[in-house]
Design a protein around this motif. Structure first.
Motif, short mmCIF file in Angstrom:
data_model
loop_
_atom_site.label_atom_id
_atom_site.label_comp_id
_atom_site.label_asym_id
_atom_site.label_seq_id
_atom_site.Cartn_x
_atom_site.Cartn_y
_atom_site.Cartn_z
N UNK A 1 0.82 -1.25 0.05
CA UNK A 1 -0.05 0.12 -0.03
C UNK A 1 0.92 1.25 -0.10
N UNK A 2 2.16 1.11 0.59
CA UNK A 2 3.02 2.11 0.77
C UNK A 2 3.44 2.56 -0.97
N UNK A 3 3.62 1.60 -1.61
CA UNK A 3 4.18 1.42 -2.77
C UNK A 3 3.03 2.15 -3.88
N UNK A 4 1.73 1.88 -3.58
CA UNK A 4 0.42 2.16 -4.25
C UNK A 4 0.20 3.66 -4.09
N UNK A 5 0.58 3.98 -2.76
CA UNK A 5 0.41 5.54 -2.57
C UNK A 5 1.55 6.35 -3.18
N UNK A 6 2.62 5.74 -3.41
CA UNK A 6 3.77 6.55 -3.82
C UNK A 6 3.87 6.74 -5.56
N UNK A 7 3.05 5.59 -5.98
CA UNK A 7 2.99 5.49 -7.35
C UNK A 7 1.68 6.68 -7.96
N UNK A 8 0.90 6.58 -6.87
CA UNK A 8 -0.25 7.48 -7.26
C UNK A 8 0.20 8.84 -7.01
N UNK A 9 1.09 9.30 -6.11
CA UNK A 9 1.64 10.72 -6.04
C UNK A 9 2.61 10.90 -7.38
N UNK A 10 3.34 9.90 -7.87
CA UNK A 10 4.03 10.21 -9.00
C UNK A 10 3.37 10.57 -10.20
N UNK A 11 2.37 9.63 -10.17
CA UNK A 11 1.23 10.04 -11.35
C UNK A 11 0.71 11.20 -11.40
N UNK A 12 0.43 11.73 -10.18
CA UNK A 12 -0.32 13.08 -9.87
C UNK A 12 0.96 14.19 -10.50
N UNK A 13 2.00 13.82 -10.09
CA UNK A 13 3.01 15.14 -10.18
C UNK A 13 3.36 15.06 -11.74
N UNK A 14 3.39 13.99 -12.47
CA UNK A 14 3.53 14.08 -13.87
C UNK A 14 2.44 14.54 -14.64
N UNK A 15 1.35 14.44 -14.35
CA UNK A 15 0.04 14.83 -15.02
C UNK A 15 0.02 16.27 -15.24
N UNK A 16 0.26 17.35 -14.33
CA UNK A 16 0.08 18.80 -14.77
C UNK A 16 1.02 19.29 -15.72
N UNK A 17 2.27 18.91 -15.70
CA UNK A 17 3.28 19.68 -16.79
C UNK A 17 2.88 18.76 -18.16
N UNK A 18 2.29 17.69 -18.09
CA UNK A 18 1.83 17.07 -19.40
C UNK A 18 0.49 17.71 -19.90
N UNK A 19 -0.15 17.87 -18.95
CA UNK A 19 -1.49 18.76 -19.25
C UNK A 19 -1.08 20.12 -20.02
N UNK A 20 -0.07 20.89 -19.20
CA UNK A 20 0.31 22.09 -19.83
C UNK A 20 1.02 22.01 -21.11
N UNK A 21 1.72 20.88 -21.40
CA UNK A 21 2.19 20.60 -22.86
C UNK A 21 1.28 20.31 -23.86
N UNK A 22 0.24 19.36 -23.57
CA UNK A 22 -0.87 19.10 -24.54
C UNK A 22 -1.62 20.34 -24.66
N UNK A 23 -1.78 21.02 -23.91
CA UNK A 23 -2.71 22.39 -24.12
C UNK A 23 -2.15 23.16 -25.36
N UNK A 24 -0.79 23.30 -25.27
CA UNK A 24 -0.27 23.93 -26.46
C UNK A 24 -0.64 23.69 -27.66
N UNK A 25 -1.15 22.38 -27.87
CA UNK A 25 -1.95 21.80 -29.20
C UNK A 25 -3.46 22.25 -29.29
N UNK A 26 -3.82 22.78 -28.17
CA UNK A 26 -5.20 23.08 -28.43
C UNK A 26 -5.83 22.86 -26.83
N UNK A 27 -6.86 23.67 -26.63
CA UNK A 27 -7.50 23.49 -25.25
C UNK A 27 -8.24 22.10 -25.00
N UNK A 28 -8.74 21.53 -26.12
CA UNK A 28 -9.40 20.24 -26.14
C UNK A 28 -8.43 19.02 -26.17
N UNK A 29 -7.13 19.30 -26.46
CA UNK A 29 -6.36 18.17 -26.53
C UNK A 29 -6.14 17.27 -25.28
N UNK A 30 -5.95 17.99 -24.01
CA UNK A 30 -5.77 17.19 -22.80
C UNK A 30 -6.63 16.46 -22.35
#
Length: 401
Positions: free
Chosen positions: A133-162
């Motif tokens: 469960x510790x590993x599960x919580x850690x991987x959840x946090x890492x996924x949430x960290x990766x999401x916002x910069x990926x979303x900001x990058x995808x939005x460069x191609x259009x607001x609907x793309x993310x």
């Protein structure tokens, strides 16, 4: 059997990682989509609140459904349903439709947590559960960290793309779970008739109230979620306003807040848990959180705020997975989904009320949300200490008798 269990755990980690990337992609881009549709500030806030409100309503229901029909179908339905409703946001013609789709997204996403946690419980022995469960919580946090910069990058191609990307990612995620997660037999609850299932709902609530360990753990979940709102709601304002820094530094603050917690869960949590037990680990985490929040409220320089964030994030990385592990250990196997659903409900309640309370406190005094959160965690730690001492006294009297 060992191979199947290992594959199940790895697939669950992968699906939770991809799901949290999806959450992270949408979070920073949703306000821009709302603005594109002409939403007011209130309506943008409402788009966040209806998601949490739907999770509040549905978490316990999905947990009970997973007890009856099995974890795997509920998990897959939640993943794909969240992705499809999120993708449809890209084509929302009005703010009203956007709010309806956000409600549906919250409704479907609330199926993921109780079913996945219950499935982890079924696939792990008690002695290894804290580590997994510790590993599960850690991987959840890492996924949430990766999401916002990926979303900001995808939005460069259009607001609907993310949003479309989250839909595609969720469909891939659902197919991964469909083909790789093993089919498990239905729980004992699933074998009961309709009349007995109605009785089971009452039994679940009675079990929760009668189990002296479950109620404090649910309260701890609520306290952590409520305290966390002081960070998620006011951190950007605090960094750019009170500390006179930049939005870039506010972004780094969020990275520290999520990153330290993820590292703590992956590295030291299981060792501390096995040495100090669930109550001891919860108390240590709550005390660290209390110190971090109070230090945050007293910070005059950005560096001290970052250090305070690291301390409170470390505390969360200890206390939250310890609460989750405790719930799994003190709940009957056939009620795991319902109990994790109840945990999801109280967590959603904290995330629903927290932003309102933190926003009001910030308007009164900009540092007061952090002091409130510190005091709340101090009270919660005291409750767990009192509970622990009472339980030890009862065990001693029983042994002497």
């Amino acid at each position: 059997m060992v191979l199947t269990r290992s594959v199940t755990i790895w697939v669950l980690m992968s699906t939770m990682f991809l799901t949290n990337i999806g959450f992270g992609i949408i979070l920073p881009t949703l306000p821009f989509l709302s603005q594109h549709l002409g939403a007011s500030t209130f309506e943008m806030g409402l788009a966040m609140s209806v998601f949490a409100g739907a999770s509040l309503v549905a978490s316990s229901i999905w947990g009970g459904v997973s007890d009856r029909i099995g974890r795997r179908p509920v998990l897959i339905l939640g993943i794909v349903g969240y992705g499809v409703s999120s993708a449809l946001l890209a084509f929302a013609p009005s703010v009203a439709v956007l709010l309806i789709l956000r409600f549906l997204s919250g409704l479907m996403s609330s199926a993921v947590y109780p079913s996945s946690m219950a499935l982890v419980t079924e696939c792990t022995a008690a002695q290894e559960r804290a580590r997994i469960l510790g590993y599960m919580g850690s991987i959840n946090g890492i996924g949430f960290i990766c999401g916002p910069p990926l979303g900001a990058f995808l939005s460069l191609f259009g607001i609907q793309v993310p949003f479309v990307s989250v839909g595609l990612l969720s469909i891939i995620n659902g197919l991964l779970a469909l083909y790789l997660l093993p089919r498990t037999s239905k729980t004992a609850v699933a074998a009961q008739g309709t009349a007995e299932l109605q009785v089971r709902w009452l039994q679940r609530f009675r079990h929760m109230l009668q189990n002296r360990m479950i109620a404090p753990l649910l309260f701890g979940t609520f306290a952590l979620s409520l305290a966390d709102a002081s960070i998620s709601t006011t951190l950007s304002y605090f960094v750019t306003g009170s500390l006179r820094s930049t939005p870039t530094m506010a972004g780094w603050a969020f990275m520290i807040n999520a990153g330290v917690s993820a590292v703590a869960q992956a590295t030291v949590f299981s060792r501390i848990f096995h040495k100090c037990g669930e109550v001891g680990t919860i108390v240590i985490g709550m005390i660290c959180g209390m110190i971090g929040y109070l230090a945050m409220g007293l910070s005059q320089l950005l560096i001290w705020a970052f250090l305070a964030l690291a301390v409170l994030s470390f505390g969360r990385g200890l206390s939250y997975p310890s609460i989750t592990t405790g719930i799994s250990l003190h709940t009957a196997p056939q009620l795991q989904g319902s109990m994790f659903g109840s945990q999801g409900t109280v967590g959603s309640l904290g995330r629903t009320l927290g932003p309102l309370l933190a926003g009001w406190l910030y308007s009164v005094q900009e540092r007061s949300p952090f002091f409130f959160s510190g005091g709340l965690l101090m009270l919660t730690a005291a409750i767990f200490l009192l509970f622990y001492l009472t339980r030890m006294k009862a065990k001693k009297q029983q042994a002497e008798g």
